[in-house]
Design an enzyme around this catalytic site. Structure first.
Site, PDB file in Angstrom:
ATOM      1  N   TYR A  56      -2.680  -2.328  -5.947  1.00 50.96           N
ATOM      2  CA  TYR A  56      -2.739  -0.858  -6.320  1.00 50.96           C
ATOM      3  C   TYR A  56      -1.714  -0.739  -7.370  1.00 50.96           C
ATOM      4  O   TYR A  56      -1.910   0.541  -8.020  1.00 50.96           O
ATOM      5  CB  TYR A  56      -2.384  -0.133  -5.171  1.00 50.96           C
ATOM      6  CG  TYR A  56      -3.155  -0.264  -3.664  1.00 50.96           C
ATOM      7  CD1 TYR A  56      -4.691   0.064  -3.867  1.00 50.96           C
ATOM      8  CD2 TYR A  56      -2.657  -1.131  -2.443  1.00 50.96           C
ATOM      9  CE1 TYR A  56      -5.543  -0.116  -2.665  1.00 50.96           C
ATOM     10  CE2 TYR A  56      -3.744  -0.996  -1.417  1.00 50.96           C
ATOM     11  CZ  TYR A  56      -4.998  -0.783  -1.496  1.00 50.96           C
ATOM     12  OH  TYR A  56      -5.779  -0.924  -0.346  1.00 50.96           O
ATOM     13  N   THR A 108     -11.815  -4.867  -6.268  1.00 53.05           N
ATOM     14  CA  THR A 108     -10.695  -4.124  -6.105  1.00 53.05           C
ATOM     15  C   THR A 108     -10.051  -4.096  -4.782  1.00 53.05           C
ATOM     16  O   THR A 108     -10.780  -4.405  -3.826  1.00 53.05           O
ATOM     17  CB  THR A 108     -10.875  -2.715  -6.531  1.00 53.05           C
ATOM     18  OG1 THR A 108     -11.818  -2.093  -5.543  1.00 53.05           O
ATOM     19  CG2 THR A 108     -11.689  -2.503  -7.839  1.00 53.05           C
ATOM     20  N   ASP A 109      -8.956  -3.837  -4.787  1.00 51.80           N
ATOM     21  CA  ASP A 109      -8.342  -3.510  -3.308  1.00 51.80           C
ATOM     22  C   ASP A 109      -9.008  -2.205  -2.975  1.00 51.80           C
ATOM     23  O   ASP A 109      -9.502  -1.538  -3.456  1.00 51.80           O
ATOM     24  CB  ASP A 109      -6.651  -3.263  -3.358  1.00 51.80           C
ATOM     25  CG  ASP A 109      -5.870  -3.679  -2.143  1.00 51.80           C
ATOM     26  OD1 ASP A 109      -6.754  -3.799  -1.191  1.00 51.80           O
ATOM     27  OD2 ASP A 109      -4.842  -4.204  -2.378  1.00 51.80           O
ATOM     28  N   TRP A 110      -8.579  -2.143  -1.507  1.00 45.96           N
ATOM     29  CA  TRP A 110      -9.458  -1.151  -0.607  1.00 45.96           C
ATOM     30  C   TRP A 110      -9.151   0.320  -0.979  1.00 45.96           C
ATOM     31  O   TRP A 110      -7.885   0.784  -1.163  1.00 45.96           O
ATOM     32  CB  TRP A 110      -9.357  -1.374   0.899  1.00 45.96           C
ATOM     33  CG  TRP A 110     -10.173  -2.520   1.465  1.00 45.96           C
ATOM     34  CD1 TRP A 110     -10.731  -2.170   2.923  1.00 45.96           C
ATOM     35  CD2 TRP A 110     -10.662  -3.552   0.929  1.00 45.96           C
ATOM     36  NE1 TRP A 110     -11.371  -3.405   2.845  1.00 45.96           N
ATOM     37  CE2 TRP A 110     -11.501  -4.235   2.043  1.00 45.96           C
ATOM     38  CE3 TRP A 110     -10.502  -4.356  -0.316  1.00 45.96           C
ATOM     39  CZ2 TRP A 110     -12.293  -5.375   1.615  1.00 45.96           C
ATOM     40  CZ3 TRP A 110     -11.305  -5.474  -0.401  1.00 45.96           C
ATOM     41  CH2 TRP A 110     -12.096  -6.059   0.513  1.00 45.96           C
TER      42      TRP A 110
END
Length: 584
Positions: free
Chosen positions: A264, A300-302
């Site tokens: 992020y 992608t990260d969450w």
């Protein structure tokens, strides 16, 4: 037979055939990878609002045409296998019958954080990744990963949302327990072994793919705060050490990693655009794809796109640097950056809208879908979509796997002080805190208070400052690495009353100079049960751990150190690699 269903054909031919048959909506569904819960009896969750995002399982699989899910929680191995099979039956009923890929965060250790890892439960239980790093044995890591692979396969999990190969260079960072420590060279060796173990005999039905994270290296977080939260979004490099954090990812790509997750964080003071790594074209396309030569899946990260709710709790989208953009504009920027899939999101309609509006070409979408399909075929999911619940019960948490994990717990323990004190002998009167009294009685005569004891054993948690900003935030151990004055006074009172062995959990480094000076022995642990600790304390097992990061002498030294540089605190209490040999 449709060519994509023919296992005799090369993967690329099968991918091309299936891609040609897919509608835009089906392609878009493939690009989302969100959380999915299960009922305790193995039934899919079909109650509206009962799982993250609010949609039912049927709506996500058959309505939104999604086929990648991160299992949130779990149950016994039979129930997990039954849930997986029901999910695959649901997917088989869609127009093209594309099988589901189930993923998971780590679930073989002691961490209990719904955003990062889950307690082992029915699975074999090992030390955290930092404990494996404390042992430093690549062969053990390979064997560990092989156990994880076999247990995951038994219940249908085909993608591991790990290993986490960030470097633990900022002592306050709350994600350190998931790393292999601060040493880039050691981390590079261990990730190579990890990927080999998860691959198993070779690509195919026996492999579990790894989503290696968090590119280009989390860890150098400003003030040690985590970018799950807006106040922790800045990633800084005052020591000019960006390339050091990249080293393990170079090793992972060379070792054949097929999936990578950017973090992020927003790079500050670097040549790169100051937006989160998941939106950053210079990072994903320029660095990862072009310089490192990675052509696998970038997920992608969450929750980068939309605000969401988990029960009554609202969670802000982690769209750091692009907060001003709409969810559709954020999706477009991530796609243009080079991302293939959106973690923690379930809104494929955004992709359909972007294509229909002429903002992104279907050819660009095809490039991502081709990578995602390739992984499904490579894992043999079209031919091996179901699992055997009876075998799941036999394999998950087998006696052999548990014994291996318990042995690793003991090896990972790091004796910091106490040479000549440990191991304890005989059956002394033992006063204990933080230990199951029934376990204490197996080794010593329990004492009710320090005054009536020959020796004491304190098991202490990782020092941290509790956060109260919201449900999710409470799971992250952040802030000061020292015990507050009141708790320190209580601990020192025991140490002054009786010779005391202190076993401290090192989810991240701790600042404990007073405890180290007054304890008869100080032991660091990275996830170990009571018997593992007592076996080492009483000489039934020999510890072999070495610190995977340094222990600072003071919080002032931490604040004055550079977060991107390993071993950078002044005059550390114990340096990286410290550990004493004591007999078993």
């Amino acid at each position: 037979m449709q060519p994509y269903r023919d296992p005799a054909l090369p993967v690329e031919e099968r991918v091309a055939d299936l891609l040609e048959r897919m509608t835009l909506q089906e392609k878009a569904g493939l690009m989302f990878h969100t959380m999915l819960a299960m009922n305790a009896d193995g039934a899919p969750v079909e109650e509206p609002g009962a799982q993250p995002g609010g949609a039912t399982t049927t709506e996500m699989v058959r309505g939104r045409l999604m086929s990648h899910f991160n299992l949130l929680g779990g149950a016994g191995p039979r129930q997990m296998a039954l849930w997986h099979n029901r999910l695959q039956e649901m997917a088989a009923g869609t127009r093209l019958g594309i099988p589901v890929t189930v993923s998971t965060d780590p679930r073989h250790a002691f961490t209990d954080n719904p955003g990062t890892a889950m307690l082992a439960g029915a699975f074999s239980r090992w030390p955290e990744a930092t404990g494996l790093a404390a042992i430093g044995d690549a062969d053990l890591v390979r064997r560990y990963a092989d156990v994880v692979r076999r247990e995951y396969l038994a219940v249908g999990i085909r993608v591991a949302l790990h290993p986490q190969i960030d470097l633990a260079t900022e002592p306050r960072w709350s994600r350190i327990s998931g790393t292999f420590g601060a040493d880039a060279g050691l981390t590079s060796r261990l990730v190579t072994a990890y990927l080999e173990g998860m691959r198993g005999p070779g690509p195919g039905a026996e492999a579990v793919a790894c989503m290696v994270k968090h590119f280009p290296g989390g860890g150098p977080q400003k003030d040690g705060e985590d970018p799950h939260f807006a106040y922790g979004k800045e990633q800084v490099y005052p020591g000019g050490n960006f390339d050091y954090h990249l080293e393990p990812f170079r090793a992972a790509v060379a070792a054949g990693a097929t999936q990578i997750m950017p973090y992020y964080g927003v790079p500050v003071g670097t040549p790169y655009e100051e937006v989160g790594f998941g939106f950053n074209k210079q990072i994903i396309t320029g660095l990862l794809r072009e310089e490192l030569g990675f052509d696998g899946i970038v997920c992608t990260d969450w929750q980068l796109l939309n605000d969401t709710r988990i029960g009554p709790h609202r969670m802000e989208a982690k769209a750091w640097g692009v907060e001003h953009l709409t969810p559709a504009e954020r999706a477009l920027k991530a796609i243009e950056a080079g991302a293939d899939q959106f973690g923690g999101e379930a809104c494929p309609e955004l992709i359909v809208e972007l294509v229909r509006a002429g903002l992104v070409s279907e050819e660009r979408i095809d490039a991502s879908v081709r990578r995602l399909l390739r992984e499904k075929f490579r894992l043999g999911l079209f031919e091996h979509r179901f699992v055997d619940p009876d075998r799941a019960e036999e394999i998950v948490g087998s006696a052999e796997s548990r014994a291996l994990g318990e042995s690793a717990q003991r090896r990972s323990l790091t004796v910091l002080t106490g040479d000549g004190v440990l191991p304890l002998r005989g059956r002394p009167r033992l006063y204990a805190e933080g230990v199951d009294p029934a376990v204490v009685a197996e080794y010593a005569e329990p004492a009710a208070d320090p005054a009536g004891a020959d020796v004491a054993l304190l098991r202490l948690p990782t020092p941290h400052e509790p956060r109260t900003g919201g449900f999710f935030e409470t799971f992250f151990r952040a802030g000061s690495l020292a015990f507050d004055d009141g708790r320190l006074k209580e601990i020192l009172a025991v140490l002054e009353a009786v010779p005391t062995v202190v076993a401290i959990r090192l989810e991240r480094p701790a600042v404990v100079p007073e405890i180290a000076a007054r304890a008869a022995a100080l032991v660091g642990e990275y996830g170990a049960d009571d018997r593992a600790v007592l076996d080492v304390v009483f000489g039934r097992a020999a510890p072999g751990g070495r610190l995977p990061f340094e222990l600072p002498r003071s919080m002032e030294a931490v604040r004055n150190s550079r977060p991107d540089v390993p071993g950078d605190t002044a005059d550390p209490l114990f340096p990286l690699g410290h550990g004493l040999d004591v007999p078993g």
